[in-house]
Scaffold this motif. Structure first.
Motif, PDB file in Angstrom:
ATOM      1  N   LEU A  61       0.130   2.283 -13.620  1.00 25.66           N
ATOM      2  CA  LEU A  61       1.075   1.953 -12.560  1.00 25.66           C
ATOM      3  C   LEU A  61       1.325   3.169 -11.677  1.00 25.66           C
ATOM      4  CD1 LEU A  61       3.714  -0.195 -14.466  1.00 25.66           C
ATOM      5  CD2 LEU A  61       2.022  -0.973 -12.807  1.00 25.66           C
ATOM      6  N   ALA A  62       1.487   2.911 -10.407  1.00 26.42           N
ATOM      7  CA  ALA A  62       1.756   3.986  -9.450  1.00 26.42           C
ATOM      8  C   ALA A  62       3.172   4.505  -9.654  1.00 26.42           C
ATOM      9  CB  ALA A  62       1.601   3.471  -8.027  1.00 26.42           C
ATOM     10  N   LEU A 110      -0.112   0.473  -4.996  1.00 29.74           N
ATOM     11  CA  LEU A 110      -0.095  -0.182  -6.304  1.00 29.74           C
ATOM     12  C   LEU A 110      -1.493  -0.638  -6.707  1.00 29.74           C
ATOM     13  CD1 LEU A 110       3.091  -2.441  -6.303  1.00 29.74           C
ATOM     14  CD2 LEU A 110       2.720  -0.305  -7.523  1.00 29.74           C
ATOM     15  N   LEU A 111      -2.193  -1.265  -5.788  1.00 27.21           N
ATOM     16  CA  LEU A 111      -3.526  -1.759  -6.071  1.00 27.21           C
ATOM     17  C   LEU A 111      -4.489  -0.618  -6.400  1.00 27.21           C
ATOM     18  CD1 LEU A 111      -5.199  -4.375  -6.140  1.00 27.21           C
ATOM     19  CD2 LEU A 111      -5.812  -3.915  -3.771  1.00 27.21           C
ATOM     20  N   TYR A 112      -4.406   0.451  -5.640  1.00 26.89           N
ATOM     21  CA  TYR A 112      -5.282   1.600  -5.904  1.00 26.89           C
ATOM     22  C   TYR A 112      -5.045   2.143  -7.310  1.00 26.89           C
ATOM     23  CZ  TYR A 112      -7.191   6.273  -5.861  1.00 26.89           C
ATOM     24  OH  TYR A 112      -7.878   7.401  -6.195  1.00 26.89           O
ATOM     25  N   TYR A 113      -3.811   2.346  -7.659  1.00 21.22           N
ATOM     26  CA  TYR A 113      -3.506   2.897  -8.986  1.00 21.22           C
ATOM     27  C   TYR A 113      -3.950   1.946 -10.096  1.00 21.22           C
ATOM     28  CZ  TYR A 113      -1.133   7.315  -8.260  1.00 21.22           C
ATOM     29  OH  TYR A 113      -0.861   8.630  -7.988  1.00 21.22           O
ATOM     30  N   LEU A 114      -3.734   0.662  -9.921  1.00 20.53           N
ATOM     31  CA  LEU A 114      -4.118  -0.295 -10.959  1.00 20.53           C
ATOM     32  C   LEU A 114      -5.636  -0.416 -11.098  1.00 20.53           C
ATOM     33  CD1 LEU A 114      -1.522  -3.176 -10.497  1.00 20.53           C
ATOM     34  CD2 LEU A 114      -1.735  -1.605 -12.430  1.00 20.53           C
ATOM     35  N   VAL A 115      -6.341  -0.502  -9.991  1.00 19.69           N
ATOM     36  CA  VAL A 115      -7.788  -0.717 -10.039  1.00 19.69           C
ATOM     37  C   VAL A 115      -8.546   0.563 -10.373  1.00 19.69           C
ATOM     38  CG1 VAL A 115      -9.800  -1.341  -8.625  1.00 19.69           C
ATOM     39  CG2 VAL A 115      -7.721  -2.700  -8.499  1.00 19.69           C
ATOM     40  N   ALA A 128       5.682  -5.872   7.430  1.00 18.44           N
ATOM     41  CA  ALA A 128       4.244  -5.908   7.132  1.00 18.44           C
ATOM     42  C   ALA A 128       3.707  -4.525   6.811  1.00 18.44           C
ATOM     43  CB  ALA A 128       3.483  -6.507   8.314  1.00 18.44           C
ATOM     44  N   VAL A 129       4.142  -3.507   7.538  1.00 18.05           N
ATOM     45  CA  VAL A 129       3.674  -2.141   7.285  1.00 18.05           C
ATOM     46  C   VAL A 129       4.185  -1.659   5.932  1.00 18.05           C
ATOM     47  CG1 VAL A 129       3.870   0.267   8.043  1.00 18.05           C
ATOM     48  CG2 VAL A 129       3.355  -1.520   9.696  1.00 18.05           C
ATOM     49  N   ALA A 130       5.456  -1.872   5.652  1.00 20.19           N
ATOM     50  CA  ALA A 130       6.016  -1.416   4.376  1.00 20.19           C
ATOM     51  C   ALA A 130       5.336  -2.106   3.196  1.00 20.19           C
ATOM     52  CB  ALA A 130       7.526  -1.661   4.344  1.00 20.19           C
ATOM     53  N   VAL A 131       5.166  -3.408   3.275  1.00 22.34           N
ATOM     54  CA  VAL A 131       4.529  -4.153   2.182  1.00 22.34           C
ATOM     55  C   VAL A 131       3.066  -3.750   2.033  1.00 22.34           C
ATOM     56  CG1 VAL A 131       3.799  -6.467   1.466  1.00 22.34           C
ATOM     57  CG2 VAL A 131       6.129  -6.089   2.257  1.00 22.34           C
ATOM     58  N   ALA A 132       2.354  -3.626   3.140  1.00 17.04           N
ATOM     59  CA  ALA A 132       0.934  -3.250   3.076  1.00 17.04           C
ATOM     60  C   ALA A 132       0.760  -1.854   2.488  1.00 17.04           C
ATOM     61  CB  ALA A 132       0.308  -3.325   4.464  1.00 17.04           C
ATOM     62  N   ALA A 133       1.591  -0.917   2.894  1.00 15.26           N
ATOM     63  CA  ALA A 133       1.474   0.454   2.392  1.00 15.26           C
ATOM     64  C   ALA A 133       1.781   0.516   0.897  1.00 15.26           C
ATOM     65  CB  ALA A 133       2.415   1.377   3.164  1.00 15.26           C
ATOM     66  N   THR A 180       6.638   5.018  -8.680  1.00 11.19           N
ATOM     67  CA  THR A 180       7.365   4.155  -7.749  1.00 11.19           C
ATOM     68  C   THR A 180       8.019   4.920  -6.604  1.00 11.19           C
ATOM     69  OG1 THR A 180       7.821   2.679  -9.597  1.00 11.19           O
ATOM     70  CG2 THR A 180       9.119   2.357  -7.603  1.00 11.19           C
ATOM     71  N   GLU A 181       8.770   5.933  -6.928  1.00 15.84           N
ATOM     72  CA  GLU A 181       9.591   6.600  -5.908  1.00 15.84           C
ATOM     73  C   GLU A 181       8.790   7.148  -4.721  1.00 15.84           C
ATOM     74  OE1 GLU A 181      12.882  10.137  -5.422  1.00 15.84           O
ATOM     75  OE2 GLU A 181      12.275   9.500  -7.428  1.00 15.84           O
ATOM     76  N   PRO A 182       7.734   7.956  -4.937  1.00  9.38           N
ATOM     77  CA  PRO A 182       7.068   8.507  -3.747  1.00  9.38           C
ATOM     78  C   PRO A 182       6.412   7.440  -2.876  1.00  9.38           C
ATOM     79  CG  PRO A 182       5.885   9.153  -5.744  1.00  9.38           C
ATOM     80  CD  PRO A 182       7.148   8.481  -6.165  1.00  9.38           C
ATOM     81  N   TYR A 183       5.903   6.376  -3.494  1.00  2.28           N
ATOM     82  CA  TYR A 183       5.200   5.377  -2.705  1.00  2.28           C
ATOM     83  C   TYR A 183       6.143   4.388  -2.021  1.00  2.28           C
ATOM     84  CZ  TYR A 183       0.851   7.284  -4.340  1.00  2.28           C
ATOM     85  OH  TYR A 183      -0.196   8.129  -4.562  1.00  2.28           O
ATOM     86  N   VAL A 184       7.264   4.082  -2.627  1.00  6.99           N
ATOM     87  CA  VAL A 184       8.259   3.238  -1.955  1.00  6.99           C
ATOM     88  C   VAL A 184       8.847   3.995  -0.772  1.00  6.99           C
ATOM     89  CG1 VAL A 184      10.543   2.183  -2.180  1.00  6.99           C
ATOM     90  CG2 VAL A 184       8.833   1.811  -3.951  1.00  6.99           C
ATOM     91  N   LEU A 185       9.212   5.247  -1.007  1.00  7.14           N
ATOM     92  CA  LEU A 185       9.778   6.048   0.084  1.00  7.14           C
ATOM     93  C   LEU A 185       8.769   6.251   1.211  1.00  7.14           C
ATOM     94  CD1 LEU A 185      11.794   8.746  -1.907  1.00  7.14           C
ATOM     95  CD2 LEU A 185      12.671   6.767  -0.656  1.00  7.14           C
ATOM     96  N   SER A 186       7.521   6.529   0.852  1.00  7.78           N
ATOM     97  CA  SER A 186       6.517   6.746   1.898  1.00  7.78           C
ATOM     98  C   SER A 186       6.222   5.450   2.650  1.00  7.78           C
ATOM     99  CB  SER A 186       5.240   7.335   1.322  1.00  7.78           C
ATOM    100  OG  SER A 186       4.564   6.399   0.513  1.00  7.78           O
TER     101      SER A 186
END
Length: 178
Positions: free
Chosen positions: A41-42, A31-36, A21-26, A44-50
């Motif tokens: 598109l965000a 992704l939502l912030y970057y799109l809206v 839940a934490v990984a998916v929510a983060a 990928t690498e820094p946000y998946v890793l973070s």
């Protein structure tokens, strides 16, 4: 007869659910912030890793503070407040790591704060549902109970046995006080 689960299995499942839940929510928040907001598109690498790092931090801090120990007797409000504390501490670790590794250029401050809010809500949701599920499984007898032997007055033992059974403890036998 109904299948009886071990409490340790239910706790491991709760920890795994919280990690996911934490990984998916983060990640979804970034992704939502970057799109809206930015219309793109965000990265990928820094946000998946973070997101994975943050989920690991939340679980490590929770386990480090032994928040899942005695969950069957812990009040729900304490478990939820502890979850909020873990999220804040994990985000402070994440912020420190971003600063120390000089990786904060790729990481938006707004995303960071939106993630903080969304991850806190996700942790509260998973913990509230998990706590309720474990407590109801204990009350229904679906969890393998711990065992106790009671010694003392039969009337007192009967009262104590009723309270213990609500907490998932099975009174094996009671003996009169010598």
């Amino acid at each position: 007869p109904a299948k009886v689960a071990k409490l340790s299995f239910l706790l491991v499942r709760l920890v795994a659910d919280e990690f996911i839940a934490v990984a998916v929510a983060a990640y979804a928040t970034s992704l939502l912030y970057y799109l809206v907001v930015l219309g793109e598109l965000a990265p990928t690498e820094p946000y998946v890793l973070s997101a994975l790092f943050l989920a690991g931090l939340v679980i490590l801090v929770s386990l480090g503070f032994r928040q899942y120990v005695k969950l069957q007797t812990q009040p729900r409000h304490r478990f939820l407040w502890n979850g909020l504390g873990v999220v804040v501490l994990a985000f402070s670790f994440l912020l420190s790591m971003l600063f120390l590794l000089k990786a904060s250029d790729d990481y938006s401050r707004a995303t960071f704060f939106f993630q903080l809010i969304v991850v806190a809500v996700a942790v509260l949701g998973v913990r509230a549902i998990g706590h309720a599920a474990i407590r109801s499984a204990i009350a229904a007898g679906g969890v393998e109970a711990r065992r106790a032997v009671l010694i003392g007055n039969r009337d007192h033992c009967a009262k104590i046995e009723a309270r213990l059974s609500e907490r998932g403890v099975k009174a094996v036998r009671s003996f009169p006080f010598p």
